[in-house]
Design a protein around this motif. Structure first.
Motif, PDB file in Angstrom:
ATOM      1  N   VAL A 100       0.934  -1.156   0.007  1.00 20.03           N
ATOM      2  CA  VAL A 100       0.012  -0.088   0.011  1.00 20.03           C
ATOM      3  C   VAL A 100       0.879   1.311  -0.091  1.00 20.03           C
ATOM      4  N   LEU A 101       1.956   1.446   0.734  1.00 20.70           N
ATOM      5  CA  LEU A 101       2.769   2.302   1.054  1.00 20.70           C
ATOM      6  C   LEU A 101       3.496   2.602  -0.402  1.00 20.70           C
ATOM      7  N   VAL A 102       3.997   1.517  -1.030  1.00 22.43           N
ATOM      8  CA  VAL A 102       4.721   1.739  -2.540  1.00 22.43           C
ATOM      9  C   VAL A 102       3.646   2.197  -3.521  1.00 22.43           C
ATOM     10  N   ALA A 103       2.581   1.537  -3.523  1.00 25.46           N
ATOM     11  CA  ALA A 103       1.536   2.087  -4.284  1.00 25.46           C
ATOM     12  C   ALA A 103       1.157   3.730  -4.214  1.00 25.46           C
ATOM     13  N   ALA A 104       0.944   4.165  -2.758  1.00 25.70           N
ATOM     14  CA  ALA A 104       0.674   5.478  -2.694  1.00 25.70           C
ATOM     15  C   ALA A 104       1.794   6.239  -2.959  1.00 25.70           C
ATOM     16  N   THR A 105       2.880   6.018  -2.474  1.00 23.39           N
ATOM     17  CA  THR A 105       4.046   6.836  -2.869  1.00 23.39           C
ATOM     18  C   THR A 105       4.371   7.073  -4.429  1.00 23.39           C
ATOM     19  N   ILE A 106       4.212   6.189  -5.224  1.00 21.42           N
ATOM     20  CA  ILE A 106       4.420   6.388  -6.684  1.00 21.42           C
ATOM     21  C   ILE A 106       3.410   6.863  -7.327  1.00 21.42           C
TER      22      ILE A 106
END
Length: 148
Positions: free
Chosen positions: A19-25
């Motif tokens: 979730v964090l990776v997807a939200a960051t990019i």
């Protein structure tokens, strides 16, 4: 069957990493939610399909960890090679291999009921990565130029 108390929090952390990776990019602005869903929702399929075979939380951990790391690596590769929106189709086309690898790993683990959580996570992560790598090689040699 009772699982190690650490399996559920580890699974949650690995899912939250995705979730964090997807939200960051995902680009900020009006397209954020759509891009976030595009990046993260396919990962859900990758780590939920093996749960049908083996319901241990450690199975989710292994598949979700590889999925999150692959998203970060694919984003980095795409960004360094000059961002190309069509390249994200390569990301989507590679995920069925990850799901198949995760399911094969879950089938392998299913017969080993007393396996340690670390073994399960490692086995699922390895099988997910192998399925992903094989599928990515097929994608790069057929429908997508990967620059290797």
């Amino acid at each position: 069957m009772r699982y190690s108390i650490d399996e559920k929090p580890a699974a949650i952390l690995c899912v939250l990493l995705g979730v964090l990776v997807a939200a960051t990019i995902a680009p900020a602005g009006s397209y954020f939610f759509g891009n976030f869903i595009y990046f993260w929702l396919p990962q859900v399929g990758v780590f939920l399909l093996p749960v049908i075979v083996s319901s241990r939380p450690a199975v989710i951990s292994g598949a979700a960890l590889v999925s999150a790391l692959y998203l970060a690596a694919f984003y980095s590769w795409n960004y360094l090679n000059g961002p190309d929106s069509m390249a994200w189709l390569g990301y989507l086309f590679s995920l069925p291999g990850a799901a198949i690898g995760a399911v094969i790993g879950a089938l392998h683990i299913k017969n080993k009921l007393k396996s340690q959580a670390a073994y399960v996570v490692t086995a699922i992560a390895a099988s997910t990565f192998m399925g992903l790598a094989i599928n990515q090689m097929l994608v790069c040699s057929t429908v997508m130029y990967c620059g290797f």
